[in-house]
Enzyme design. Structure first.
Site, mmCIF file in Angstrom:
data_model
loop_
_atom_site.group_PDB
_atom_site.id
_atom_site.type_symbol
_atom_site.label_atom_id
_atom_site.label_comp_id
_atom_site.label_asym_id
_atom_site.label_seq_id
_atom_site.Cartn_x
_atom_site.Cartn_y
_atom_site.Cartn_z
ATOM 1 C CG MET A 1 86.809 8.631 1.628
ATOM 2 S SD MET A 1 86.428 8.882 3.342
ATOM 3 C CE MET A 1 87.018 7.219 4.047
ATOM 4 C CB CYS A 2 92.666 11.013 3.775
ATOM 5 S SG CYS A 2 91.943 12.563 3.563
ATOM 6 C CD GLU A 3 93.804 4.521 2.025
ATOM 7 O OE1 GLU A 3 94.433 3.681 2.655
ATOM 8 O OE2 GLU A 3 93.172 4.211 1.069
ATOM 9 C CG ASN A 108 89.684 8.320 6.386
ATOM 10 O OD1 ASN A 108 88.489 8.377 6.925
ATOM 11 N ND2 ASN A 108 89.978 7.804 5.382
#
Lengths: 265, 265
Positions: A1-3, A108
Site C-alpha cells: 500500500m502507498c500513501e 493507491n
C-alpha cells in the site's frame, strides 16, 4: 500500500505541514520506502519532483520541506512497490497533457487481471505499473468520449472518470487522486479522507511526528484549503472518511460535486 | 534569445560543471532572466526542474549545482521571453509521451507567421509559446507518420524530425534539442555547437565564471560525454560549430548520425 496526499486551495498555499507528516510514513512511521513524488500546479503549468530514495532520506524531500512552494493544487504519493520495479518511471504522480491541460494523477492500491482489459492506443504508459496503465486508459477514454476540445463544463468529465474508476475498482483496490490543475478529484476504494479548513482556523497536530501548527497565524480569514489523504494526518481534527465508490470534486478548496455510493452497495 | 544546453553520455554523468556556466548566463553574464529548466533522464523516466526566477537567483538551481544528479541524457534551457509570458507553462524543456517514451525538447529562437500553419489536434500546447506549439506539431507529425508503435530503427524518425525542423526554420530561428531518452538530437538554425570528451581527458575552464575542472579526475577511461550548447561554454577546448540546417544525433555520447547542409544553401 502507498500513501496519497493532495490539496486544493483558493489561494496559493504551501503544503509543508502535511508533507512533513507524509514523508515520515516513507520509512519512519510507515513502510513506504520505494520512492515518492509531488506535483505542484502553478496556473496551467506544474512542477513534479520525484525520487526513488525513501522520502525520509531524500535530498529533494528536504528541499520541499524547507522551500515552501505555494500552489492551488498539489498531488503527492509515497510508494511501496507492488507492481513494477523501483524506478523513476514507475514513481507517481503521473502526468499527461489533454486539451492543453496538464492532468496529474496518483493511485493507491493494486489491480489484478487488468492488462488485457485496459488496452490503450494513443496514451501509452512509460513504466510497468498497473497505476500508470489505468491513468493512460482513463485519459484515453475521456479523449475518445469528449473529443478534441475541452468541454466548457468539466463536471460531466469527472462524472465519467468516476464511472471508469468504478470499472477499475472491479479489479482490485483503486484509491485515486486526479486533477486538471483547476479541479481535483478524490475517488475512494477503501482508504481516503479529507478535511476542509477555513476560518476560524485553529491548531493542528501531526500524527506521525511531533509538529503542531497554528493555522490562524499562517492564513487569512478568506482562505479555504482542503487536504486529502489516505489516512488522517492530524490527531485533533475531524476528517471526513470516504467509503467505497465515493468520490469528491474540489475546486479552489471547496467541494463542488460528490457522490456517495456506500448505501447502495 | 535563449541558451540551450544538453548532454549525452555512455555512463550516468552529472552536468554540474556545464550547468554552473549556463546559469551565469541567466542574469549575470547573459540577459536570460525569464526562467530556466532542466530535464534529467534516468532510464525511461525523467525529472524536470523548472523555475520562473532567473537561474542565477533560483533556489532550485542551487539544488542542481550542489546535488549532482547523474544522467545519460540531459536537456536544459534558460529563457529570455519573446513569445508568451513568464510562467511555468511557458518554460522549457517541454515533455510529451509518445510510444511509451518521454520526449523532451527545448528551443532557441523565434518563429513568426506560424500559428495557422502548425495546427495540432491530439498534441495541444499548454502554454502560449511558439516553441511548445512547434514541439507539439513535431510529435503529432511523427505519430501520424510512424503510427501507434515505436519503430525498431529510430534513425528514420530523427531524419523525419529534421525535415520538420527544416519547415519550421522557414518561419524564423529554430535551434532545437530533442530526445526520447536514448537518442539526443541537436538541430541548428544559427547557433549551436558541441564537444565530445573522451580519454585522454584534460582540464576545462568555463568562459562565464572562474571555474576549472580536471575531467581526468572525474571520469574513467571509458567515459564518452558529449555536451551541446548554444555557444561554447569553455575557453580552452575545441567545440564543433554547427551551421544552418545541420543536425546531429547522439547516443550514449557518440555521434551516430548527422547531416551537414551548409554547402548546398
Amino acid at each position: 500500500m502507498c500513501e496519497l496526499l493532495a490539496m486544493s486551495a483558493n489561494v496559493p498555499t504551501d503544503i509543508v505541514f502535511s508533507f512533513t507528516g507524509l514523508v515520515e510514513r516513507g520509512g519512519v512511521t510507515g513502510p513506504h520506502v520505494d520512492g515518492w513524488g509531488i506535483a505542484f500546479y502553478e496556473g496551467k503549468g506544474n512542477r513534479i519532483f520525484k525520487d526513488v530514495s525513501p522520502s525520509c532520506d531524500s535530498h529533494i524531500a528536504k528541499l520541499i520541506k524547507s522551500y515552501p512552494i505555494k500552489s492551488e493544487v498539489v498531488i503527492s504519493h509515497i510508494r511501496q512497490a507492488n507492481s513494477g520495479g523501483v524506478s523513476l518511471e514507475n514513481t507517481h504522480p503521473f502526468n499527461r497533457v489533454l486539451w492543453g491541460r496538464n492532468w496529474t494523477y496518483a493511485h493507491n492500491g493494486q489491480l489484478t487481471d487488468y492488462e488485457s482489459k485496459f488496452l490503450t492506443h494513443s496514451f501509452k504508459p512509460v513504466g510497468e505499473t498497473d497505476s500508470e496503465l489505468a491513468f493512460c486508459w482513463i485519459i484515453e477514454q475521456v479523449a475518445n468520449k469528449f473529443g478534441e476540445k475541452e468541454p466548457l463544463d468539466m463536471i460531466p468529465v469527472y462524472e465519467y472518470i468516476s464511472e471508469l474508476a468504478d470499472r477499475l475498482r472491479l479489479h482490485g483496490v483503486f484509491n485515486m487522486i486526479i486533477s486538471d490543475g483547476m479541479n481535483l478529484m478524490a475517488y475512494c476504494s477503501n482508504n481516503l479522507c479529507y478535511i476542509t479548513r477555513r476560518a476560524p482556523f485553529g491548531k493542528a497536530k501531526l500524527k506521525d511526528t511531533d509538529v503542531t501548527i497554528d493555522f490562524d497565524k499562517e492564513t487569512t480569514p478568506n482562505d479555504i484549503v482542503t487536504v486529502i489523504a489516505t489516512r488522517p494526518l492530524t490527531t485533533n481534527e475531524q476528517w471526513e472518511i470516504l467509503s467505497a465508490g465515493d468520490w469528491c470534486l474540489f475546486r479552489l478548496g471547496e467541494l463542488i460535486s460528490f457522490s456517495h455510493k456506500a448505501t447502495i452497495e
